[in-house]
Design an enzyme around this catalytic site. Structure first.
Site, mmCIF file in Angstrom:
data_model
loop_
_atom_site.group_PDB
_atom_site.id
_atom_site.type_symbol
_atom_site.label_atom_id
_atom_site.label_comp_id
_atom_site.label_asym_id
_atom_site.label_seq_id
_atom_site.Cartn_x
_atom_site.Cartn_y
_atom_site.Cartn_z
ATOM 1 N N GLU A 129 121.915 69.374 -5.682
ATOM 2 C CA GLU A 129 121.881 68.099 -4.945
ATOM 3 C C GLU A 129 120.473 67.546 -4.725
ATOM 4 O OE1 GLU A 129 124.281 68.694 -1.432
ATOM 5 O OE2 GLU A 129 125.995 69.347 -2.604
ATOM 6 N N GLU A 187 133.078 72.361 -8.048
ATOM 7 C CA GLU A 187 133.546 72.365 -6.646
ATOM 8 C C GLU A 187 134.764 71.462 -6.513
ATOM 9 O OE1 GLU A 187 130.347 71.634 -3.859
ATOM 10 O OE2 GLU A 187 128.892 72.745 -5.066
HETATM 11 O O1 9MR Z 1 132.107 74.483 1.770
HETATM 12 C C1 9MR Z 1 130.857 74.661 2.384
HETATM 13 C C2 9MR Z 1 131.016 74.664 3.890
HETATM 14 O O2 9MR Z 1 131.731 75.811 4.312
HETATM 15 C C3 9MR Z 1 129.666 74.615 4.554
HETATM 16 O O3 9MR Z 1 129.830 74.476 5.961
HETATM 17 C C4 9MR Z 1 128.865 73.456 4.008
HETATM 18 C C5 9MR Z 1 127.558 73.409 4.743
HETATM 19 O O4 9MR Z 1 126.470 73.237 4.031
HETATM 20 O O5 9MR Z 1 128.721 73.595 2.603
HETATM 21 C C6 9MR Z 1 129.942 73.520 1.946
HETATM 22 O O6 9MR Z 1 129.772 73.593 0.550
HETATM 23 C C7 9MR Z 1 129.025 72.547 -0.070
HETATM 24 C C8 9MR Z 1 128.351 73.127 -1.272
HETATM 25 O O7 9MR Z 1 127.588 74.244 -0.937
HETATM 26 C C9 9MR Z 1 127.480 72.097 -1.970
HETATM 27 N N1 9MR Z 1 128.237 70.897 -2.291
HETATM 28 C C10 9MR Z 1 129.016 70.315 -1.213
HETATM 29 C C11 9MR Z 1 129.908 71.391 -0.587
HETATM 30 C C12 9MR Z 1 130.789 70.797 0.474
HETATM 31 O O8 9MR Z 1 130.009 70.331 1.526
#
Ligand code: 9MR
Length: 382
Positions: free
Chosen positions: A160, A265
């Site tokens: 990102e 994802e």
């Molecule tokens: O699914 C993840 C969630 O449990 C966390 O709280 C969150 C916090 O940063 O991150 C989520 O996963 C993310 C991923 O690492 C990167 N792309 C977006 C995902 C959804 O937010």
């Protein structure tokens, strides 16, 4: 659709897809249709796993993971704040457990993520000098990537890094190290992990402007003579609002750079979005209201059917480009686990995955299977 009609449809499609000869080959030993078997000649079918699943406290997920998935991504436990909580302290407990689980399940681990602006440990904010920041950056990547070289299949080296308009996101990394930090991250990862695939991962990079930004990043890495093996398109889209044309164009353009395309994802939420967009920025938040949580009592058949259709269309596209698409990873195993129950509004009930809260396959599961076993039927809408 009436509940009974949907139940009938699910039962019939289960019988059909397990009964035909290609279906039989797709069954596991207990006679269940298995996603990883269905798509075994096409792509890896992965799932993001949380603490409970890594610690094997969730037997329902354990069964689904072993039956249907052949790739594991840590949803959180390889992120900086967990794996590297203090300047001189790493905590590999959960990451090591995940590697063991991968062996046990015969499912390679796809590491997520080395460099990300979010979920950084608090000590990083306090680093003042550029030299110290560079030391942190170098040691963070080198220590983690070398420890897991040969133990994980890949790393999302940088996650990102882009804004929606394709420019580089303002982050501690950009701020302290300048725009070459991305190439540097890949250079360090390549050195520390010569046996690990290296990817750039982001959301909305199927959209033209952001896609152009991702292509520029990839070309810059390649021009520097540094290895990049793949791109991860996250795939946090909304049911019946999936940007199919842009996804197809992206697969073509990324593949033309000589790298593999991973959908890293995937989830197709069904709830209203306060801003009517497909962002996945974890910092965006909105207020709860009952209107924004319309399916708290259950998912209506009509919505379930539309979601199934969206999933089917996506998988038809993935199959069309099976030479370029290496993996489809779902962001979770079952609906109850999904981050979309808490984002961007806390306390909602979302239904974005192929398995429901009782670990049962949904209409979307059967439609996805049909894209392979009965492609003509998968094209028909409900
Ligand atoms: O699914 C993840 C969630 O449990 C966390 O709280 C969150 C916090 O940063 O991150 C989520 O996963 C993310 C991923 O690492 C990167 N792309 C977006 C995902 C959804 O937010």
């Amino acid at each position: 659709m009436k509940p009974i009609t949907l139940a009938l449809l699910i039962a019939v499609s289960a019988i059909i897809s397990t009964g035909c000869s290609s279906g039989k080959k797709s069954m596991n030993t207990s006679g269940t249709v298995s996603l990883k078997e269905v798509f075994k000649n096409d792509f890896v079918i992965g799932a993001a796993v949380n603490n409970g699943q890594i610690n094997e406290r969730d037997s329902g997920s354990a069964a689904l993971l072993q039956t249907h998935f052949n790739g594991l991504t840590p949803e959180n436990i390889m992120k900086c704040e967990i794996i590297h909580p203090e300047w001189d302290r790493y905590d590999f407990t959960l990451a090591d457990k995940l590697v063991e689980l991968g062996k046990k399940y015969n499912s390679p681990v796809y590491g997520h993520t080395l460099i990300w602006h979010s979920q950084l440990s608090p000590f990083i904010q306090k680093i003042q000098s550029v030299d110290s920041f560079r030391t942190f950056f170098t040691e963070h990547i080198t220590t983690i990537a070398s420890r897991y070289d040969g133990k994980v299949k890949s790393w999302d080296v940088v996650n990102e890094a882009l804004n929606e308009d394709g420019t580089l996101r303002k982050s501690a990394f950009l701020n302290k190290l300048g725009e070459d930090y991305i190439v540097e991250a890949f250079r360090l990862a390549q050195k520390a992990a010569p046996n690990t695939e290296l990817y750039y991962n982001d959301y909305n990079i199927e959209q033209p402007k952001k896609r152009a930004g991702a292509i520029a990043i990839i070309k810059k890495i390649q021009a520097a003579g540094v290895r990049i093996d793949g791109v991860g398109i996250q795939g946090h889209w909304r049911s019946y609002n999936v940007p199919m044309k842009e996804i197809e164009e992206s697969i073509k353009e990324f593949a033309a750079l000589g790298i593999k395309v991973h959908f890293t994802e995937l989830d197709l939420g069904v709830l209203p979005n306060p801003w009517d967009n497909d962002a996945a920025d974890v910092n965006m938040k909105a207020e709860y209201s009952a209107k924004m949580n319309p399916y708290a009592a259950g998912l209506p058949d009509s919505v379930s059917a539309k979601q199934a259709q969206s999933y089917a269309e996506l998988f038809q596209l993935f199959l069309k480009y099976r030479k370029d698409v290496a993996r489809i990873t779902f962001w979770g195993v079952q609906d109850g686990q999904s981050w979309l129950n808490g984002w961007p509004i806390r306390g909602r009930t979302n239904y974005p995955l192929l398995f429901d809260r009782k670990y049962q396959p949904k209409a979307a599961f059967y439609k996805v299977v049909e894209t392979k076993t009965k492609p003509a039927d998968a094209k028909k809408s409900f």
